[in-house]
Design an enzyme around this catalytic site. Structure first.
Site, PDB file in Angstrom:
ATOM      1  N   HIS A 194       3.702  -2.327   3.124  1.00 28.39           N
ATOM      2  CA  HIS A 194       3.690  -0.960   2.593  1.00 28.39           C
ATOM      3  C   HIS A 194       4.991  -0.668   1.859  1.00 28.39           C
ATOM      4  O   HIS A 194       6.079  -0.888   2.408  1.00 28.39           O
ATOM      5  CB  HIS A 194       3.511   0.059   3.727  1.00 28.39           C
ATOM      6  CG  HIS A 194       2.179  -0.041   4.414  1.00 28.39           C
ATOM      7  ND1 HIS A 194       1.910  -1.003   5.365  1.00 28.39           N
ATOM      8  CD2 HIS A 194       1.042   0.690   4.265  1.00 28.39           C
ATOM      9  CE1 HIS A 194       0.661  -0.857   5.786  1.00 28.39           C
ATOM     10  NE2 HIS A 194       0.114   0.164   5.134  1.00 28.39           N
ATOM     11  N   ASP A 197       0.818  -1.216   0.000  1.00 33.09           N
ATOM     12  CA  ASP A 197       0.000   0.000   0.000  1.00 33.09           C
ATOM     13  C   ASP A 197       0.850   1.264   0.000  1.00 33.09           C
ATOM     14  O   ASP A 197       2.017   1.242   0.392  1.00 33.09           O
ATOM     15  CB  ASP A 197      -0.895   0.044   1.249  1.00 33.09           C
ATOM     16  CG  ASP A 197      -2.015  -0.967   1.212  1.00 33.09           C
ATOM     17  OD1 ASP A 197      -2.036  -1.799   0.284  1.00 33.09           O
ATOM     18  OD2 ASP A 197      -2.865  -0.932   2.122  1.00 33.09           O
TER      19      ASP A 197
END
Length: 256
Positions: free
Chosen positions: A233, A87
């Site tokens: 992430h 992400d």
């Protein structure tokens, strides 16, 4: 009294005369240069705030039970496969390194990108697609949709990011992951109307806490099972670091 004030004023002026250059030098070294570096990077920060300041324990289990055709927590358990997902990119500091590791091991992943960052760093998005990765939608500016409580804002952010991604890689993403994982019924219903599948996760590495690479890797290796969706992430706020995530990948992939 007047003489005393004059003496005090003179002392203050002398202090300012000697200390101001020192203070300005400190500002130049530790303030101006920092802001200059941040400006040069020009990495748009998440609109709703950093993961560390916004994230609270939230389960998507109830939403998945209510909307089983829209919300996904894991993949099929019939194949010995898991999904690595990332992400908050693209981020020029960390995304290229993540891509390098995935390319080294010939492992595909899914990148849920912020539209605003995709606009700023289009070459990283096209590289993701060219190297066989799936591009997902992580909203345009990464707001907290639950706090905003605005279905129209969700639709705007989703469609804007879809258009950006389509312009870069030739297709409109159908996978959506909410910033912070925050959704409620009406938002999920709107996403279903927009023909989006909401992809949550079954393993949260908490790498946004900048945990040591060994802890990030252990959270995956110890919990992985067929169908697991792993949340990581590749992007961070201006002063964030994802080096541990990159190092963890070098432990996770060969081991699994």
């Amino acid at each position: 009294m007047k003489t005393y004030r004059k003496i005090l004023l003179a002392v203050v002026c002398l202090l300012l005369f000697f200390l101001l250059p020192v203070g300005m030098a400190f500002a130049n070294d530790h303030g101006v240069n920092w802001f200059k570096r941040a400006e040069e990077r020009q990495i748009p920060d998440p609109e709703g705030g950093a993961e560390m300041t916004q994230r609270i324990p939230v389960s998507n289990v109830v939403l998945q039970q209510r909307y089983p055709d829209t919300v996904v927590l894991a993949g099929p358990t019939t194949a010995n496969r898991i999904a690595l997902t990332f992400d908050d990119g693209p981020d020029p500091r960390f995304t290229p390194q993540v891509l390098d590791v995935l390319q080294e091991y010939n492992v595909p992943a899914t990148f849920f990108v912020m539209g605003r960052r995709a606009e700023r760093f289009p070459d990283l998005v096209t590289r993701m697609a060219a190297e066989g990765h799936v591009i997902g939608n992580h909203s345009y500016s990464h707001p907290n949709f639950v706090v905003e409580d605005d279905v129209a804002l969700l639709e705007q952010e989703v469609l804007q990011t879809e258009a950006i991604i389509q312009n870069l890689v030739g297709y409109r993403p159908r996978f959506f992951r909410a910033p912070y994982g925050f959704l409620y019924n009406e938002l999920v219903e709107k996403l279903a109307e927009l023909n989006n599948t909401v992809v949550a996760w079954s393993i949260d590495t908490l790498d946004w806490r900048e945990r040591p690479a060994e802890e990030v890797a252990f959270s995956v290796i110890s919990s992985a099972q067929p169908g697991s969706i792993v949340l990581m992430h590749d992007g961070a706020e201006a002063d964030g670091d994802r080096t541990q995530t990159i190092e963890a990948l070098r432990q996770i992939i060969p081991t699994l």
